[in-house]
Design an enzyme around this catalytic site. Structure first.
Site: not given
Length: 385
Positions: A129, A131, A135, A164, A250, A276, A287, A347, A372
């Site tokens: 689509i 749209m 600008g 898209t 959408e 890890r 903690q 990390g 939007g």
């Protein structure tokens, strides 16, 4: 794959559970082995669309008489979630099936539905689509594209960007002015079969911050001659109304995507910090790690509960624009926070492109912009006060 401890929502019927399993199995077997190659290439191969169509992953909510599976938006939500859980955040199927096809179903003539929907369902046609213009972003009334009467048809001139599926699309719904003096009432939608017209050309596949393998593109329509049947529906000037009616779905699609990405990020991070080690112990044993992930899990759980509520409302035809806007706004904001915290727990490895969390961090950013901007969402919500 999810780190959440939530029961299935009420709208998740037995056939949807089966669809979830089928979609997960297909994506794991057919798509997952290719994800790094597609990421490196910066685009999906065209045949991916045909495979998705053959597997029933396209246009699941379209009626069977038009080639779909006869489902509801819940079917689309299940498929979209599985795509994102597997890392296919850049595949344009949610837009193709959940945005482009519904425009034709809800506003097209019977001839238009018969002509285009079955080919969208099989993947023969890829939908887009158009749209946004250079600008103009969220201001749909400000589009400069024009479709002028010419004989029994129209001449379309338009420059569109951020589209898209732009490199693969061969069915493009174009937003254009049929009466420049009439404001919102002068906007119409046109369905362009890109392979069948003269004057259509694809511009650049745009280089972006994230969503690398999404073929977001510029599209140009230079004096494109269109037959009268290219007007979506049978009456000019209905485009703005049609756009506004479809935008809540959408935005809900974006919310589905956001929550699934959070779920995936949380799952990947929990797995990583359990393996890890630092200072002689697994990172999960610190903690700080536990507190960070506790907050991420809480935020993601709240987000999914609200999302499931919205999907249930939408399936029943009760989802209003304000609630859809709240879902899009809040869940994409939460997504950004959760994925950022998850990346931190990786990390230095979290900053490396070879780790999925790095891609997710970049890919997540646009969800606060498209369908939007979140600033527009706040304006829509504020009008309900």
């Amino acid at each position: 794959m999810t780190a959440l401890n939530l029961p299935r929502p009420a709208w998740m019927t037995e056939d949807l559970v089966l669809l979830e399993e089928q979609a997960r199995r297909f994506i794991t077997q057919e798509f997952a082995p290719q994800i790094d190659r597609w990421h490196a290439a910066g685009i999906y191969e065209r045949e991916v669309w045909n495979k998705a169509g053959q597997a029933g992953l396209l246009c699941a909510a379209m009626p069977e008489e038009y080639g779909g599976s006869g489902g509801t938006f819940a079917h689309e939500a299940v498929i979209n979630r599985e795509l994102s859980l597997a890392g296919f955040d850049t595949f344009g199927a949610p837009l193709h099936s959940g945005i482009v096809a519904p425009y034709i179903l809800h506003y097209g003539t019977e001839e238009q539905k018969q002509r285009w929907l079955p080919r969208l369902a099989t993947g023969e046609m890829v939908g887009a689509i158009a749209m946004t213009e250079p600008g103009t972003g969220s201001d749909l009334q400000g589009v400069r594209a024009s479709a002028k009467k010419s004989g029994n048809g129209y001449v379309l001139n338009a420059s569109k960007t951020f589209i898209t599926n732009g490199q693969h699309a061969n069915l493009v719904i174009v937003v254009a002015k049929t009466d420049p003096k009439a404001g919102a009432k002068g906007v119409s939608l046109f369905v362009v079969e890109a392979d069948e017209v003269q004057g259509f050309r694809r511009g650049r596949k745009l280089k972006k911050l994230g969503m690398d393998s999404a073929d977001t593109s510029e599209l140009f329509f230079d004096d494109v001659q269109l037959p009268a049947e290219s007007l979506l529906g049978s009456e000019e000037g209905q485009g703005f109304y049609q756009l506004m009616k479809e935008l809540p779905q959408e935005r809900l699609i974006v919310a589905v995507h956001a929550v699934a990405m959070m779920e995936r990020a949380l799952e990947l991070t929990i797995d990583y910090v359990k393996q890890r080690k630092a200072f002689g112990q697994a990172i999960i044993e610190f903690q700080n790690t536990q507190f960070e992930l506790a907050e991420c899990k809480t935020d993601t759980t709240i987000a999914k509960v609200f999302l499931d509520h919205c999907i249930g409302q939408h399936v029943e035809g009760k989802l209003d624009t304000v609630t859809a806007s709240m879902a899009k706004y809040r869940l994409t904001e939460t997504q950004g926070k959760v994925i950022d915290r998850c990346l931190q727990l990786f990390g230095g490895y979290g900053y490396m492109d070879e780790y999925p969390i790095s891609r997710m961090y970049r890919d997540a950013r646009v969800l606060r912009i498209y369908a939007g901007t979140n600033e527009i969402m706040k304006l829509l919500i504020a009008r309900s006060l």
